[in-house]
Scaffold this active site. Sequence first.
Site, PDB file in Angstrom:
ATOM      1  N   TYR A   1       0.959  -1.088   0.261  1.00 59.34           N
ATOM      2  CA  TYR A   1      -0.147   0.275  -0.585  1.00 59.34           C
ATOM      3  C   TYR A   1       0.916   1.153   0.165  1.00 59.34           C
ATOM      4  O   TYR A   1       1.015   2.193  -0.875  1.00 59.34           O
ATOM      5  CB  TYR A   1      -0.876   0.050   1.828  1.00 59.34           C
ATOM      6  CG  TYR A   1      -1.945   1.352   1.448  1.00 59.34           C
ATOM      7  CD1 TYR A   1      -2.607   0.550   0.466  1.00 59.34           C
ATOM      8  CD2 TYR A   1      -2.204   1.747   2.310  1.00 59.34           C
ATOM      9  CE1 TYR A   1      -4.167   2.162   0.353  1.00 59.34           C
ATOM     10  CE2 TYR A   1      -2.970   3.270   2.732  1.00 59.34           C
ATOM     11  CZ  TYR A   1      -4.140   2.986   1.179  1.00 59.34           C
ATOM     12  OH  TYR A   1      -5.030   3.903   1.388  1.00 59.34           O
TER      13      TYR A   1
HETATM   14  N1  LIG Z   1      -9.912   5.119   5.628  1.00 60.36           N
HETATM   15  C1  LIG Z   1      -8.483   5.411   5.109  1.00 60.36           C
HETATM   16  O1  LIG Z   1      -8.253   5.409   6.381  1.00 60.36           O
HETATM   17  C2  LIG Z   1      -7.888   5.877   4.174  1.00 60.36           C
HETATM   18  C3  LIG Z   1      -6.657   6.757   4.745  1.00 60.36           C
HETATM   19  C4  LIG Z   1      -5.944   7.134   3.560  1.00 60.36           C
HETATM   20  C5  LIG Z   1      -6.169   6.172   2.199  1.00 60.36           C
HETATM   21  N2  LIG Z   1      -7.347   6.215   2.258  1.00 60.36           N
HETATM   22  C6  LIG Z   1      -8.174   5.959   0.661  1.00 60.36           C
HETATM   23  O2  LIG Z   1      -9.158   6.379   0.963  1.00 60.36           O
HETATM   24  C7  LIG Z   1      -9.359   5.735  -1.025  1.00 60.36           C
HETATM   25  C8  LIG Z   1     -11.401   5.383  -0.452  1.00 60.36           C
HETATM   26  O3  LIG Z   1     -11.415   4.633   0.336  1.00 60.36           O
HETATM   27  P1  LIG Z   1     -11.886   4.442   1.904  1.00 60.36           P
HETATM   28  O4  LIG Z   1     -11.371   4.613   2.947  1.00 60.36           O
HETATM   29  O5  LIG Z   1     -13.538   5.561   1.273  1.00 60.36           O
HETATM   30  O6  LIG Z   1     -12.735   2.835   1.633  1.00 60.36           O
HETATM   31  P2  LIG Z   1     -13.890   2.220   0.978  1.00 60.36           P
HETATM   32  O7  LIG Z   1     -15.558   2.475   1.953  1.00 60.36           O
HETATM   33  O8  LIG Z   1     -14.244   1.025   1.101  1.00 60.36           O
HETATM   34  O9  LIG Z   1     -14.317   2.984   0.119  1.00 60.36           O
HETATM   35  C9  LIG Z   1     -13.174   1.944  -0.852  1.00 60.36           C
HETATM   36  C10 LIG Z   1     -13.935   2.372  -2.617  1.00 60.36           C
HETATM   37  O10 LIG Z   1     -13.750   1.804  -3.865  1.00 60.36           O
HETATM   38  C11 LIG Z   1     -14.392   1.032  -4.580  1.00 60.36           C
HETATM   39  N3  LIG Z   1     -13.440   0.524  -5.314  1.00 60.36           N
HETATM   40  C12 LIG Z   1     -12.466  -0.643  -4.462  1.00 60.36           C
HETATM   41  N4  LIG Z   1     -11.664  -1.003  -5.984  1.00 60.36           N
HETATM   42  C13 LIG Z   1     -12.790  -1.016  -7.332  1.00 60.36           C
HETATM   43  C14 LIG Z   1     -12.251  -0.791  -8.156  1.00 60.36           C
HETATM   44  N5  LIG Z   1     -12.108  -2.490  -8.617  1.00 60.36           N
HETATM   45  N6  LIG Z   1     -12.789  -0.434  -9.218  1.00 60.36           N
HETATM   46  C15 LIG Z   1     -14.395   0.258  -8.792  1.00 60.36           C
HETATM   47  N7  LIG Z   1     -14.094   1.139  -7.360  1.00 60.36           N
HETATM   48  C16 LIG Z   1     -12.840   0.023  -6.382  1.00 60.36           C
HETATM   49  C17 LIG Z   1     -15.121   0.559  -3.557  1.00 60.36           C
HETATM   50  O11 LIG Z   1     -16.381   0.052  -4.423  1.00 60.36           O
HETATM   51  P3  LIG Z   1     -17.119  -1.031  -4.896  1.00 60.36           P
HETATM   52  O12 LIG Z   1     -16.568  -2.307  -3.542  1.00 60.36           O
HETATM   53  O13 LIG Z   1     -18.362  -1.181  -5.118  1.00 60.36           O
HETATM   54  O14 LIG Z   1     -16.205  -1.283  -5.922  1.00 60.36           O
HETATM   55  C18 LIG Z   1     -15.460   1.764  -2.613  1.00 60.36           C
HETATM   56  O15 LIG Z   1     -15.552   2.787  -2.898  1.00 60.36           O
HETATM   57  C19 LIG Z   1      -9.004   4.695  -0.827  1.00 60.36           C
HETATM   58  O16 LIG Z   1      -8.117   4.947  -2.033  1.00 60.36           O
HETATM   59  C20 LIG Z   1      -8.063   4.874  -0.317  1.00 60.36           C
HETATM   60  O17 LIG Z   1      -7.104   4.114  -0.432  1.00 60.36           O
HETATM   61  C21 LIG Z   1      -8.120   5.650   3.141  1.00 60.36           C
END
Ligand SMILES: NC(=O)c1ccc[n+]([C@@H]2O[C@H](COP(=O)([O-])OP(=O)(O)OC[C@H]3O[C@@H](n4cnc5c(N)ncnc54)[C@H](OP(=O)(O)O)[C@@H]3O)[C@@H](O)[C@H]2O)c1
Length: 251
Positions: free
Chosen positions: A154
């Site tokens: 990651y």
């Molecule tokens: N939460 C944290 O602490 C955190 C910290 C730093 C960065 N981030 C980043 O923030 C972003 C959003 O994550 P989140 O925290 O909101 O988590 P989340 O609620 O799990 O959301 C992830 C989203 O990505 C989509 N996704 C995953 N694989 C995909 C694919 N192959 N094609 C299209 N859509 C896909 C999922 O939808 P489907 O499953 O419906 O496809 C979901 O809508 C990510 O890039 C993550 O790395 C999160």
Amino acid sequence: MLNGKVVMITGASSGIGAAAAELFAAQGASVVLMARRKDRLADIAGRIRADGGRALDVTGDVCREEDVERAVREAVENFGRLDAAFNNAGFATAGVPLHEIGTDVYERTMDVNVRGVWNCLVRQIPAMLAGGGGAVVNTSSVAGVAATGASAAYVAAKHAVIGMTKAAAADYGRQGVRVNALVVGATRSEMMQQVITEHPNLESAFMAESVQHRMADPVEIARAAAWLCSDQSSFVTGAAVPVDGGATATA
Ligand SMILES: NC(=O)c1ccc[n+]([C@@H]2O[C@H](COP(=O)([O-])OP(=O)(O)OC[C@H]3O[C@@H](n4cnc5c(N)ncnc54)[C@H](OP(=O)(O)O)[C@@H]3O)[C@@H](O)[C@H]2O)c1
């Protein structure tokens, strides 16, 4: 802030992307929502339309070029152009050292987080150039600027997102396309819940990363994305903008 803009959001079925979908639409954007879970996406788009907003749901996988191409095409066909994109779909695992991660998890992590953003940039930027310019926001992470513990795949992927962001900003700056990344800190989302269910000891560690000793609500990240998608950030490009409760200040 986004009145009249056409904005594509990936990863819009939950967490930060779902919060962005509702916020951007409330700010007057026409939103094109992409993720794999059809029903979730349709519910969110339906709710926005019921509130008088403009939303289109395009089920697809960011790893598949044809799915991304279809989303961009549908944005242009339905709303006339593409002004901005929030490339936010991601996949994370944490909790084991590099040699225990496994090639399958490494490949999946690079596929969704790196190839997914690449696929989006390749399709979105020509559409923005055709409309005279635009703004892209890619979701990176504190793991994109520092080696956060036990998540080497990651960390590598989110560093790549920042490199790609800077390179794209340099390539298209003169043509009016701005490209920025968000350095996102620990946020309460499905992804986070899955990580802390597997490794309960990480919850307090994630909270302690922030000088505020808490995690973000997804909308706090979405607000920064809205600003970067809007004309309010017109001289900001090639930047990795921390929205991390001070985590990188002390990393
Ligand atoms: N939460 C944290 O602490 C955190 C910290 C730093 C960065 N981030 C980043 O923030 C972003 C959003 O994550 P989140 O925290 O909101 O988590 P989340 O609620 O799990 O959301 C992830 C989203 O990505 C989509 N996704 C995953 N694989 C995909 C694919 N192959 N094609 C299209 N859509 C896909 C999922 O939808 P489907 O499953 O419906 O496809 C979901 O809508 C990510 O890039 C993550 O790395 C999160």
